[in-house]
Design an enzyme around this catalytic site. Sequence first.
Site, mmCIF file in Angstrom:
data_model
loop_
_atom_site.group_PDB
_atom_site.id
_atom_site.type_symbol
_atom_site.label_atom_id
_atom_site.label_comp_id
_atom_site.label_asym_id
_atom_site.label_seq_id
_atom_site.Cartn_x
_atom_site.Cartn_y
_atom_site.Cartn_z
ATOM 1 N N HIS A 191 1.719 -6.466 2.714
ATOM 2 C CA HIS A 191 0.953 -5.479 1.955
ATOM 3 C C HIS A 191 1.024 -5.824 0.467
ATOM 4 O O HIS A 191 1.994 -6.442 0.008
ATOM 5 C CB HIS A 191 1.515 -4.074 2.173
ATOM 6 C CG HIS A 191 1.209 -3.512 3.519
ATOM 7 N ND1 HIS A 191 1.249 -2.162 3.779
ATOM 8 C CD2 HIS A 191 0.866 -4.100 4.696
ATOM 9 C CE1 HIS A 191 0.935 -1.941 5.049
ATOM 10 N NE2 HIS A 191 0.708 -3.108 5.626
ATOM 11 N N GLU A 207 1.709 -4.067 -2.126
ATOM 12 C CA GLU A 207 2.885 -3.545 -2.819
ATOM 13 C C GLU A 207 4.108 -4.427 -2.603
ATOM 14 O O GLU A 207 4.858 -4.705 -3.546
ATOM 15 C CB GLU A 207 3.206 -2.119 -2.340
ATOM 16 C CG GLU A 207 2.092 -1.121 -2.566
ATOM 17 C CD GLU A 207 1.138 -0.968 -1.388
ATOM 18 O OE1 GLU A 207 0.593 0.137 -1.215
ATOM 19 O OE2 GLU A 207 0.928 -1.953 -0.631
ATOM 20 N N CYS A 209 1.554 3.252 2.083
ATOM 21 C CA CYS A 209 2.033 3.748 3.371
ATOM 22 C C CYS A 209 3.543 4.000 3.271
ATOM 23 O O CYS A 209 4.164 3.725 2.242
ATOM 24 C CB CYS A 209 1.738 2.713 4.467
ATOM 25 S SG CYS A 209 2.697 1.186 4.295
ATOM 26 N N CYS A 220 5.725 0.820 2.471
ATOM 27 C CA CYS A 220 5.675 0.431 1.063
ATOM 28 C C CYS A 220 6.363 1.465 0.173
ATOM 29 O O CYS A 220 7.023 1.110 -0.803
ATOM 30 C CB CYS A 220 4.233 0.209 0.642
ATOM 31 S SG CYS A 220 3.499 -1.231 1.460
#
Length: 142
Positions: free
Chosen positions: A46, A48, A76, A79
């Site tokens: 992801h 992040e 999410c 993260c």
Amino acid sequence: MQVALSYAQKASDMNEVPIGAIIVRNNQVIGAGHNSTITKNSVTAHAELEAIDAAGTLLGNHRLIDCDMYVTVEPCHMCAKAIVHARLRKLFIGCLEPKEGAIFSQDNFFDKTFLNHQVFAEHGILEKEARHLIQNFFKERR
């Protein structure tokens, strides 16, 4: 946030979900990333987490004290927990993610009493641009 949006566009150009993130310390970008879960065949790739890894490598430390993150779409839970573990100071979010957003939409994760670090979060920074990018991405694929 404009820089994070440019990373989101890079993800979109690679047919990845267009989310971008940067980490800033002393007004300098020290880490950046975009979604690359398909490219890397990794559910953890992801934006992040990519930005956190890049900043940690640059600083030579897994703690990102006095650092802030700008991300185009609400993180999410995975993260969000990484943001806490990295000890980021602030999180600035472009648009909310109503299905999986862990900070405001589906949960108020940063308000959990079991967390050993508090992160300030706000949303709505270049919200229209962030929302437009992600909505167009999915609209083109339907």
